[in-house]
Write a protein that holds these residues in place. Structure first.
Motif, PDB file in Angstrom:
ATOM      1  N   LYS A  30       0.810  -1.224   0.000  1.00 33.50           N
ATOM      2  CA  LYS A  30       0.000   0.000   0.000  1.00 33.50           C
ATOM      3  C   LYS A  30       0.840   1.270   0.000  1.00 33.50           C
ATOM      4  CE  LYS A  30      -0.811   0.027   5.039  1.00 33.50           C
ATOM      5  NZ  LYS A  30      -1.866  -0.109   6.077  1.00 33.50           N
ATOM      6  N   HIS A  32       2.565   1.958  -2.319  1.00 30.61           N
ATOM      7  CA  HIS A  32       2.506   2.346  -3.738  1.00 30.61           C
ATOM      8  C   HIS A  32       1.166   2.964  -4.117  1.00 30.61           C
ATOM      9  CE1 HIS A  32       6.296   0.794  -5.335  1.00 30.61           C
ATOM     10  NE2 HIS A  32       6.169  -0.222  -4.512  1.00 30.61           N
ATOM     11  N   TYR A  33       0.284   3.173  -3.156  1.00 24.27           N
ATOM     12  CA  TYR A  33      -1.039   3.699  -3.486  1.00 24.27           C
ATOM     13  C   TYR A  33      -0.939   5.069  -4.156  1.00 24.27           C
ATOM     14  CZ  TYR A  33      -6.000   4.770  -3.081  1.00 24.27           C
ATOM     15  OH  TYR A  33      -7.304   5.083  -3.370  1.00 24.27           O
ATOM     16  N   THR A  34      -0.063   5.916  -3.639  1.00 18.64           N
ATOM     17  CA  THR A  34       0.126   7.238  -4.238  1.00 18.64           C
ATOM     18  C   THR A  34       0.664   7.120  -5.659  1.00 18.64           C
ATOM     19  OG1 THR A  34       0.501   8.249  -2.077  1.00 18.64           O
ATOM     20  CG2 THR A  34       1.306   9.465  -3.978  1.00 18.64           C
ATOM     21  N   HIS A  61      -3.552  -3.364  -3.310  1.00 17.14           N
ATOM     22  CA  HIS A  61      -2.519  -2.843  -2.415  1.00 17.14           C
ATOM     23  C   HIS A  61      -2.671  -3.506  -1.050  1.00 17.14           C
ATOM     24  CE1 HIS A  61      -2.741   0.418  -5.480  1.00 17.14           C
ATOM     25  NE2 HIS A  61      -1.427   0.377  -5.310  1.00 17.14           N
ATOM     26  N   PRO A 104      -5.545  -5.694   3.313  1.00 16.30           N
ATOM     27  CA  PRO A 104      -4.928  -4.361   3.346  1.00 16.30           C
ATOM     28  C   PRO A 104      -4.351  -3.959   4.703  1.00 16.30           C
ATOM     29  CG  PRO A 104      -7.318  -4.177   3.374  1.00 16.30           C
ATOM     30  CD  PRO A 104      -7.014  -5.637   3.191  1.00 16.30           C
TER      31      PRO A 104
END
Length: 594
Positions: free
Chosen positions: A308, A310-312, A333, A393
């Motif tokens: 997560k 890498h969410y941005t 993610h 998550p």
């Protein structure tokens, strides 16, 4: 009667502890025993403290047995408790929106700047398993576009391939991003020409201040002609490192400052920082979101499975996808997976290997796949642990013991058993009445695996017969005590030279003397005689075991160990699982776990 002398109570606790142990991979939990015992012996509620002492004593004894020994004792004494229930193996949840794609395509995309370690396992295994579940395609993509800060090294491309093969990962296609720079240039020009990206000449700190104020930098609104001129100037080497960067346009007031006009491509002085594969051929190098985003589309990625953090990056890349008219892949993610006490810092691993802190990337103190492989951790155990954790998550914290529990189940069913006597002390036994043959199974539950056989005969001149026993056991022996040499016979201790035992390493002193007592195990089972491993003096095979902390335990392995081959994983009874590294003039093994 003192509780410690209550034989019925000890037997009650022993049964509960053994049942608890075989349900918890060989480790009984003392805390779980109190309630069970008080449920059957309510008269003890007034003396819980004294009861806890007895419980701890019995639990320690039970935990000194191997898991197979614990199971054998339970099956002998309480077979009715061992009704085997089928345990369904955990499976991964359904892949989101899998039906909308003709073929599922996933990828693992490492930077070859270090060897792989346990922190990479989740991305690798989840991506590969989903591709296999759907008869899809799994891609290995080397993301090696940072020749300056996270510089790749040639040795790591091959080590990553080797690690993936060891994990049982089949790669359907492989790509290396440093071969694909002209492709990225093509799409950058399309973005600039579409007004979706621009060449920014602002210094980084100046752009940062403007971005935080939610304003456009002076470069953003230049005419298309000027933007293309700047781009061609970049391509033709008209800028030096740090003088220009390509940015993808986003909302200037996006709530996350990291998203606002994110950097996509920069200049690197490759004469000063040459790339290990293409040298100084290129000076324009894509940043992660540009190269990964373009490749995910061109390679037909259907599902991106990553952490997560890498969410941005997904939010950034969607602006580029929109500008190019592409549909973004399904993105999963998962939460952070922390493994306590696992050393997983790539920069520190590399530095430690360079300065000699670690013997290599397979040093047993590290969490690299190379180190785990050397110690005897199986890829199947890693895979089972990761699948059980899944793609949820929320963050998950595991310990080494979690991994060892998975590995123990696999190894306990497959590994042959051998005796190992660490820190050996000599035991001299008098009065052996006849010859004894000890037939020791290589595996207690697999007679087809075969046996090791040792014959013990009394000396013709009447002198005692000598054995090697572990120093740890010798320290607990007292005069008059009866012990059992495992699968051989029972002896009564007649003399203990404690000082000699403490001082001895490979003792040639007479540390312990005993006399033959009896042959039958039933003679000593009720008194719960201590079971001790042994090796006949004169048949010993010198052995070194390297522990997880890189310290070495020396001792004697049994003579049959000379037949072992490197890479075989065995169990040294009452010591732990080890992977054989070499068998020459001596045996060298690496310790996995209990």
């Amino acid at each position: 009667m003192a509780l410690e002398q209550d034989k019925d109570l000890r037997e009650l606790i022993r049964k509960a502890a053994l049942l608890n142990a075989i349900s918890h991979d060989g480790k009984a939990q003392a805390g779980a025993m109190v309630g069970k015992v008080l449920g059957e012996r309510q008269d003890l509620r007034s003396c819980v403290k004294e009861l806890s002492v007895v419980i701890n004593s019995v639990v320690n004894e039970v935990n000194s047995y191997s898991l197979s020994e614990q199971r054998s004792i339970v099956e002998q004494n309480w077979p009715e408790t061992q009704k085997k229930e089928k345990v369904e193996e955990k499976k991964l949840p359904t892949l989101p929106n899998a039906n909308k794609f003709k073929q599922i395509v996933t990828r693992f995309s490492p930077n070859p700047d270090c060897v792989l370690h346990l922190g990479s396992a989740r991305a690798i295994i989840l991506s590969h398993e989903y591709a296999r579940m759907h008869n899809g395609k799994f891609i290995l993509r080397f993301e090696d576009t940072d020749p300056k800060i996270k510089k790749p090294a040639l040795e790591f491309y091959e080590s990553i391939r080797k690690d993936l093969k060891w994990l049982g990962v089949h790669v359907d296609e492989e790509y290396i991003q440093s071969d694909r720079l002209p492709i990225y240039y093509e799409y950058v020009e399309k973005l600039v020409a579409a007004g979706a990206a621009y060449v920014c000449e602002c210094k980084q700190e100046v752009f940062h201040k403007i971005s935080l104020s939610r304003q456009a930098c002076p470069c953003r609104d230049l005419s298309l002609t000027e933007q293309l001129e700047r781009w061609h100037k970049m391509v033709n080497g008209g800028y030096n490192e740090g003088q220009a960067v390509v940015r993808v346009k986003t909302e200037l007031d996006h709530p996350n400052p990291a998203v606002r006009d994110w950097p996509a491509l920069r200049i690197v002085d490759t004469k000063k920082y040459p790339h290990p594969r293409v040298g100084s051929k290129y000076i324009l190098w894509p940043l992660y979101n540009l190269a990964a985003g373009i490749d995910d589309h061109l390679m037909g990625m259907t599902h991106i499975i990553r952490g997560k953090e890498h969410y941005t990056n997904m939010i950034r890349q969607k602006y580029m996808y929109q500008a190019l008219g592409w549909e973004y892949p399904e993105a999963i993610h998962y939460g952070r997976l922390k493994i306590t006490d696992a050393f997983l810092s790539k920069s520190k691993i590399i530095a430690g290997v360079k300065d000699g802190t670690y013997a290599g990337f397979d040093d047993p103190r590290l969490g690299t796949f190379a180190a785990l492989r050397k110690r005897g951790i199986t890829p199947e155990a890693i895979k089972k642990m990761i699948i059980d954790v899944g793609i949820k998550p929320n963050d998950v914290t595991l310990s080494w013991e979690n991994l060892y529990a998975y590995n123990r189940k696999i190894l306990d069913a497959s590994s042959n058993r051998y005796f190992f006597v660490p820190d050996p002390i000599e035991l001299k036994v008098n009065g052996i009445p006849k010859g004894f043959t000890s037939k020791l199974p290589l595996h207690p539950e697999k007679p087809e695996s075969g046996f090791r056989e040792y014959t013990i005969t009394p000396n013709k001149d009447g002198t005692p017969t000598s054995f090697w026993i572990p120093k740890k056991d010798a320290m607990n022996i007292e005069q008059g005590k009866i012990i059992r040499l495992m699968e051989l016979f029972n002896v009564e201790i007649t003399k203990v030279d404690k000082q000699a035992t403490i001082d001895a390493v490979e003792s040639k002193l007479m540390a312990v003397e005993a006399k033959y007592f009896s042959e039958n195990y039933e003679d000593v089972r009720k008194i719960k005689a201590q079971l001790i491993q042994w090796i006949p003096k004169g048949t010993e095979f010198f052995c070194e075991v390297i522990l997880q902390n890189a310290q070495t335990v020396t001792g004697f392995a049994e003579n049959e160990s000379k037949k072992l081959k490197p890479d075989v994983i065995i169990q040294f009874e009452r010591f732990g699982f080890t992977r054989v590294n070499e068998v020459n003039q001596k045996m060298v093994a690496y310790y996995a776990h209990k």
